[in-house]
Design an enzyme around this catalytic site. Structure first.
Site, mmCIF file in Angstrom:
data_model
loop_
_atom_site.group_PDB
_atom_site.id
_atom_site.type_symbol
_atom_site.label_atom_id
_atom_site.label_comp_id
_atom_site.label_asym_id
_atom_site.label_seq_id
_atom_site.Cartn_x
_atom_site.Cartn_y
_atom_site.Cartn_z
ATOM 1 C CB CYS A 296 3.334 -0.323 -11.644
ATOM 2 S SG CYS A 296 2.543 -1.675 -10.764
ATOM 3 C CG HIS B 167 7.915 -0.882 -9.943
ATOM 4 N ND1 HIS B 167 7.454 0.383 -9.740
ATOM 5 C CD2 HIS B 167 6.826 -1.698 -9.799
ATOM 6 C CE1 HIS B 167 6.169 0.347 -9.469
ATOM 7 N NE2 HIS B 167 5.751 -0.895 -9.517
HETATM 8 N N1 GLN Z 1 -1.847 -0.751 -6.896
HETATM 9 C C1 GLN Z 1 -1.532 -1.442 -8.066
HETATM 10 C C2 GLN Z 1 -1.581 -2.955 -7.980
HETATM 11 O O1 GLN Z 1 -1.212 -3.550 -6.976
HETATM 12 C C3 GLN Z 1 -0.199 -0.939 -8.562
HETATM 13 C C4 GLN Z 1 0.947 -1.375 -7.716
HETATM 14 C C5 GLN Z 1 2.249 -0.808 -8.197
HETATM 15 O O2 GLN Z 1 2.331 0.301 -8.730
HETATM 16 N N2 GLN Z 1 3.313 -1.567 -7.981
HETATM 17 O O3 GLN Z 1 -1.992 -3.558 -8.948
#
Ligand code: GLN
Length: 248
Positions: A95, A198
Site C-alpha cells: 500500500c 494488508h
Molecule cells: N496513504 C495512502 C493512501 O491512502 C496509503 C494508505 C495505506 O497504506 N493503507 O492511499
C-alpha cells in the site's frame, strides 16, 4: 544451513493493519524449515546497506506517516532502495510502501510529491477511499492444487497506475485493486512485489510467502533445490473460507 537476512523498513511508521505479520510469517516459515532468519528494523536516521539483506519489506502508512519519513527516505535511503530493486533483491511493499516505490504521488490539490522512482508507476489521490476485502488472482501461484487466489484487505485513497516495464501482480476478482478501473492489482518488477493488500497478506497466503522465500534463497544459494512442504491445512482452510465468503 541456509540463512536469510530480512530488512523491515520503517516498522515504527509503516505498519497498518498488522503489516508486521508479513515479517512474522516469513520468519516462521523459514524457521519451521531450519532456515536461519535475522530481522533488522531500519527507520529514520538508520543507514540502509541493501547488500546485506536478502528480503526487504516496507508496509503501508497513512499520508501523515508517509510525510514524516519523506525526507529520510528521499535523502538517505532512495539510492539504496533503487539499487536493491535493480539488483534483484526480493522486495515486498504494501500500500503506502507500494506508492512510495513509484515515481510520484499526486495529492487532491494537484501537487506532485516526488517518490523513490524505483518502479515505473505513479499514484493519484482519488475522491473516495477504496476500502474492503480484496481477492485477486496471481498467475505464478497457479498450480494443480491452487487457483492462484490471494486474499487481503485494502484501504487507500491513492489510485496507482503502472507504466512500461512493470507488470500487475494479479487480476482483481473482488475489490478495487490498484485504481478500481483497470482490473489490475499490485505490481511486479524484477523480484519486487507490490500490493494494496494488508491483512496481513502473507499469513493468509502461504504460497506467496513461500514464493518470496524461494526467490531469496535462489538469489543467495544458486544450487538451492526447493522448499520442503509445510502443513498448511489451517492456513488454507482459512484462506478458502474467506475467498468463498468474499466472492460468492
Ligand atoms: N496513504 C495512502 C493512501 O491512502 C496509503 C494508505 C495505506 O497504506 N493503507 O492511499
Amino acid at each position: 544451513m541456509y540463512e536469510l537476512n530480512i530488512c523491515h523498513l520503517y516498522p515504527d511508521l509503516l505498519n497498518l493493519y498488522g503489516d508486521r505479520g508479513n515479517i512474522i510469517s516469513l520468519s516462521k516459515r523459514c524457521q519451521w524449515r531450519d532456515i536461519e532468519v535475522n530481522v533488522q528494523n531500519i527507520s529514520i536516521g538508520d543507514t540502509f546497506c541493501y547488500d546485506g539483506y536478502d528480503i526487504i519489506f516496507m508496509g503501508g502508512g497513512q499520508d501523515y506517516e508517509q510525510t514524516i519519513l519523506q525526507d529520510d527516505l528521499m535523502n538517505n535511503k532512495r539510492k539504496g532502495i533503487i539499487e536493491a530493486v535493480e539488483s534483484g533483491k526480493v522486495f515486498l511493499a504494501i500500500c503506502g510502501g507500494f506508492q512510495l516505490l513509484g515515481k510520484y504521488y499526486r495529492t487532491h490539490t494537484g501537487k506532485d510529491i516526488e517518490c523513490i522512482g524505483a518502479l515505473n508507476l505513479w499514484t493519484h489521490a482519488g475522491e473516495t477511499r477504496l476500502i474492503g476485502n480484496l481477492v485477486f488472482q496471481v498467475d505464478f501461484l497457479k498450480t494443480q492444487n491452487h487457483n492462484g487466489y490471494v486474499v487481503g484487505f485494502e484501504n487507500h485513497a491513492g489510485k496507482s497506475y503502472l507504466g512500461e516495464g512493470v507488470k500487475p501482480l494479479g487480476k482483481v476478482i473482488k475489490g478495487f485493486g490498484n485504481n478500481g478501473e483497470d482490473g489490475f492489482e499490485g505490481a511486479v518488477y524484477k523480484n519486487t512485489f507490490c500490493t494494496y493488500s494488508h491483512g496481513s497478506l502473507l499469513p493468509k497466503n502461504p504460497a506467496l510467502a513461500d514464493h518470496l522465500i524461494m526467490l531469496a534463497l535462489l538469489n543467495k544459494y544458486p544450487d538451492f533445490q526447493g522448499l520442503a512442504p509445510l502443513d498448511d491445512e489451517l492456513e488454507n482452510l482459512t484462506r478458502n473460507t474467506l475467498i468463498k465468503r468474499f466472492t460468492e
